[in-house]
Design an enzyme around this catalytic site. Structure first.
Site, PDB file in Angstrom:
ATOM      1  CB  CYS A 132      -0.928  -0.004   1.206  1.00  8.72           C
ATOM      2  SG  CYS A 132      -2.000   1.459   1.306  1.00  8.72           S
ATOM      3  CB  CYS A 135      -0.615   2.395   4.023  1.00  9.54           C
ATOM      4  SG  CYS A 135      -2.217   1.839   3.430  1.00  9.54           S
ATOM      5  CG  ASP A 136       3.181   1.185   4.539  1.00  7.60           C
ATOM      6  OD1 ASP A 136       2.693   1.662   5.580  1.00  7.60           O
ATOM      7  OD2 ASP A 136       3.006   0.009   4.183  1.00  7.60           O
TER       8      ASP A 136
END
Length: 317
Positions: A132, A135-136
């Site tokens: 992701c 997300c990261d």
């Protein structure tokens, strides 16, 4: 007989459990072999509102679970093997529990990211390997990143990651990309994106003190193995919605994601609701999943009460 059974314990299922438990619906939550969903494989979560210093993914899921339990939600571990949605009460077969019956059903079984299946991949998930970018990506500011994949999602993630990384290398096993022309053009015009085509990922290589050192690939033209140095590997080869157990009893799209009535979480089966990534292949975020979990609880309670209108401020606020 249960008023409502919730399948899945990611942000969507747990939010639905919190709301339905507070509404005195006594939900039974069936959690699979990986309680908490994809967030349990994430280390720092910095984009979930209410946690200015961030929070660990497993910790966030544990908080949500405790909150649902506080209001009376019941949790049982098991794997759903079969469902019968032809009549109410619905019948759900769970390997460790036998047959369960429910007046309504909330499906929040999520979607599983497709993985490469190579050594070092699962072991380093959340520690240099991710599925992701949204997300990261922030954690790789000024670093080198590899994106594995050749479709639209891979091109989209590669472009997004150039906001943070000093360099993004796209690794794909073929010499041609599967992505649409517009997505390919956008990626090729990005000066930060490099290309390693005709390369098959073989192994994620780690440093002695932890963290990812590089991705070992095989050059399909020469047969030789190469080490592409990187600080992080993002696997972007798609997702599989966890809907196979439904066996076609709920309407899904061509990819297998559950189709819901626009603006609601209602499926084509009256009394069955879907929330989270199992019906969302666009956003796939914890906060959007939690939002649809809230919607599913409201839709479900309204269905169970059989009322045209419900005073949500009294029942669920």
């Amino acid at each position: 007989m249960n008023k409502v059974i919730i399948l899945g314990t990611g942000p969507a299922g747990l939010t639905a459990a919190i709301y339905l438990a507070r509404a005195n619906m006594k939900p039974l939550v069936v959690e699979g072999p990986e309680p908490g969903g994809q967030l349990t494989t994430t280390t720092d979560v910095e984009n979930f509102p209410g946690f200015p210093d961030g929070i660990l993914g497993p910790e966030l899921m544990n908080h949500m679970r405790k909150q649902a339990e506080r209001f009376g939600a019941e949790f049982k571990r098991g794997w759903v093997t079969d469902v019968d949605l032809s009549n109410r009460p619905f019948r759900i077969q769970v390997d460790s529990l036998g047959e369960l019956q429910a007046e309504s059903l909330v499906i929040s079984t999520g979607a599983s990211a497709k993985l490469l299946g190579i050594p070092g991949e699962k072991e380093n998930m959340g520690q240099g390997v991710s599925t992701c970018a949204t997300c990261d990506g922030f954690f790789y500011r000024g670093k080198k990143i590899i994106v594995v994949g050749g479709g639209d999602s891979a091109m989209e993630e590669a472009n997004f990651l150039t906001k943070f990384a000093s360099e993004v290398t796209v690794v794909h096993r073929r010499d041609e990309l599967r992505a649409s022309k517009i997505m390919q053009d956008r990626a090729r015009e990005n000066e930060k994106i490099k290309w390693a085509l005709n390369r098959v990922p073989v192994e994620v290589i780690t440093k002695e003190d932890g963290g990812v050192k590089g991705l070992k690939v095989q050059n399909k033209e020469t047969g030789d193995e190469e080490l592409l140095e990187t600080d992080g590997v993002f696997v972007a080869i798609g997702h599989n919605p966890n809907t196979s157990f439904l066996k076609g009893q709920v309407k899904t799209d061509e990819l297998g994601y559950i189709v819901v009535e626009p603006g609601t979480t209602k499926t084509n089966v009256e009394g069955v609701f879907a929330c989270g990534d199992v019906q969302d292949h666009i956003y796939r975020q914890a906060i959007t999943a939690a939002g649809t979990g809230c919607m599913a609880a409201m839709d479900c309670e309204k269905f169970l009460e059989g009322a045209a209108t419900v005073d949500w401020s009294q029942s669920l606020s």
